[in-house]
Design a protein around this motif. Sequence first.
Motif, short mmCIF file in Angstrom:
data_model
loop_
_atom_site.label_atom_id
_atom_site.label_comp_id
_atom_site.label_asym_id
_atom_site.label_seq_id
_atom_site.Cartn_x
_atom_site.Cartn_y
_atom_site.Cartn_z
N TYR A 16 -58.71 -9.95 -36.97
CA TYR A 16 -57.74 -8.94 -37.40
C TYR A 16 -56.99 -8.36 -36.20
CZ TYR A 16 -59.11 -8.86 -42.31
OH TYR A 16 -59.33 -9.20 -43.62
N TRP A 20 -52.85 -8.29 -35.59
CA TRP A 20 -52.01 -7.13 -35.28
C TRP A 20 -51.33 -7.26 -33.92
CZ3 TRP A 20 -56.18 -4.74 -38.37
CH2 TRP A 20 -55.70 -4.14 -39.54
N GLY A 35 -47.83 -17.65 -42.54
CA GLY A 35 -48.57 -17.09 -43.65
C GLY A 35 -48.68 -18.07 -44.81
N TYR A 80 -50.59 -13.05 -51.32
CA TYR A 80 -51.60 -12.32 -50.57
C TYR A 80 -51.37 -12.45 -49.06
CZ TYR A 80 -56.34 -10.86 -49.17
OH TYR A 80 -57.41 -10.23 -48.60
N MET A 81 -51.06 -13.64 -48.58
CA MET A 81 -50.81 -13.82 -47.15
C MET A 81 -49.47 -13.20 -46.75
SD MET A 81 -53.47 -14.90 -45.81
CE MET A 81 -52.66 -14.82 -44.21
N TYR A 83 -48.48 -10.42 -47.93
CA TYR A 83 -48.91 -9.03 -47.71
C TYR A 83 -49.45 -8.86 -46.29
CZ TYR A 83 -52.37 -5.26 -47.52
OH TYR A 83 -53.12 -4.19 -47.11
N TRP A 84 -50.32 -9.77 -45.85
CA TRP A 84 -50.92 -9.62 -44.53
C TRP A 84 -49.90 -9.81 -43.42
CZ3 TRP A 84 -54.89 -7.00 -43.45
CH2 TRP A 84 -55.94 -6.88 -44.36
N SER A 87 -47.88 -6.75 -43.27
CA SER A 87 -48.65 -5.62 -42.78
C SER A 87 -48.87 -5.69 -41.28
CB SER A 87 -49.99 -5.54 -43.52
OG SER A 87 -49.79 -5.28 -44.89
N PHE A 88 -49.13 -6.89 -40.76
CA PHE A 88 -49.26 -7.03 -39.31
C PHE A 88 -47.97 -6.65 -38.59
CE2 PHE A 88 -52.66 -10.46 -40.09
CZ PHE A 88 -53.69 -9.54 -39.94
N ASN A 129 -47.30 -5.27 -51.85
CA ASN A 129 -47.68 -4.66 -50.58
C ASN A 129 -47.63 -3.14 -50.70
OD1 ASN A 129 -48.03 -3.80 -47.94
ND2 ASN A 129 -46.88 -5.51 -47.09
N HIS A 290 -53.38 -9.07 -56.14
CA HIS A 290 -54.31 -9.55 -55.12
C HIS A 290 -55.72 -9.07 -55.43
CE1 HIS A 290 -50.47 -9.18 -52.45
NE2 HIS A 290 -50.42 -10.24 -53.25
#
Length: 313
Positions: A16, A20, A35, A80-81, A83-84, A87-88, A129, A290
Motif C-alpha cells: 500500500y 501511494w 489498474g 474496484y481497481m 477506485y484504488w 485513491s492513490f 469511489n 465493491h
Amino acid sequence: MSGANDLRDRLTDGLYGLGWSTVKKLPEPVATGLGRRIADLAWKRRGASVLRLESNLARVVPDATPERLAELSKAGMRSYMRYWMESFRLPTWSKERVDDGVRIKDVHHLKDGLASGRGVIVALPHLANWDLAGVWATRSLGVPFTTVAERLKPETLFDRFVAYRESLGMEVLPHTGGAAFGTLARRLRAGGLVCLVADRDLSSSGTEVTFFGDTARMPAGPAMLAQHTGALLLPVTLWYDDDPPVMRGQVHAPVDVPESGTRAEKTSVMTQALADAFATGIADHPEDWHMLQRLWLADLEERGADRAEGSRS
C-alpha cells in the motif's frame, strides 16, 4: 505462525505504501491502464475475493447466467481497481480535476440540510469511489466532514489510511466498538457533516434488513445518530460513467425519523429505508458495488458452520 503473520502484515503495508508513493506519480492514462491489467489478472485467478463478489452479485442479479455473472465480476474488479488507482492519486488532484470528475444529482438535499444548521448524515454503500465523493464535498462544496474508519491490520496500514484521508480534508475517527458515536453526535449538533459507509455491519450487532430478498445486517449508527441529534439523514449512491469518464452520484430523499415507535423500532425502519435506497443504486450499477466480503446472514452462518466443521476434523 505469528512470524508468518508479521511478514504478511509488513508486506501488505509495504504494498500500500508503494501504491501511494508511486502510482500518484504516474501519468493518469498509465495509472488507469495499470489498474485494469491488475484487475484482469486478479479476475483470471478466480481467488476467494472474486468468487465472493460473484456470489454477492448473483443475489443482486438473480436471473443472470453464469456468463453474465462472469462479465459483471470482471467489470466489478476493474471498477474496484479504478477506485484504488484514483485513491492513490487523489492527493495530487486539483479542485478543477475533482470538479471535472464528479457529477452529483439532487445535491440540494445536502446543501439545504447544511444551510438549516441541523447537521447532515450522509450514508453510502461501497459503490464507486466514496473517497472521491468526500474530496468533492470538501473542495467543491467547501464542507469539511467527519467519518469513521475500520480498524485494519497491521496498525501501520490503518495509520496510513487515516493520514491519507486526513490529507484530503476529512476528520477520521477509528471504529472501536462505538466509541466514535459521541464525537459524531457533537459534530452534528454543531451543524456539521458526517459521512458513513453503511452497507456492511462491522460490529455483529447491527440492524437486520431485507436486502435483495434476503436478510442482511447493516449498521444502526446512521439512524441512531439522526434520532439522537435531529440531523438530516441522506442516502447517497455513486457509480462510474465512461462517457465522459466521470463518477456520478445521486443524493436520495431524506430518511425521516418515524413519529411513533420505540427507538429500536425507529432504527429498524430507518435502516431498512437506507438499505432500500442502496439497493436501488446497486441494482442500477452492480458492477460498481465493491462488496468482496460476506454480507448476508445466510453466508455468514455458512462460514461459521465451515469453521466449526474444520475444528472438528
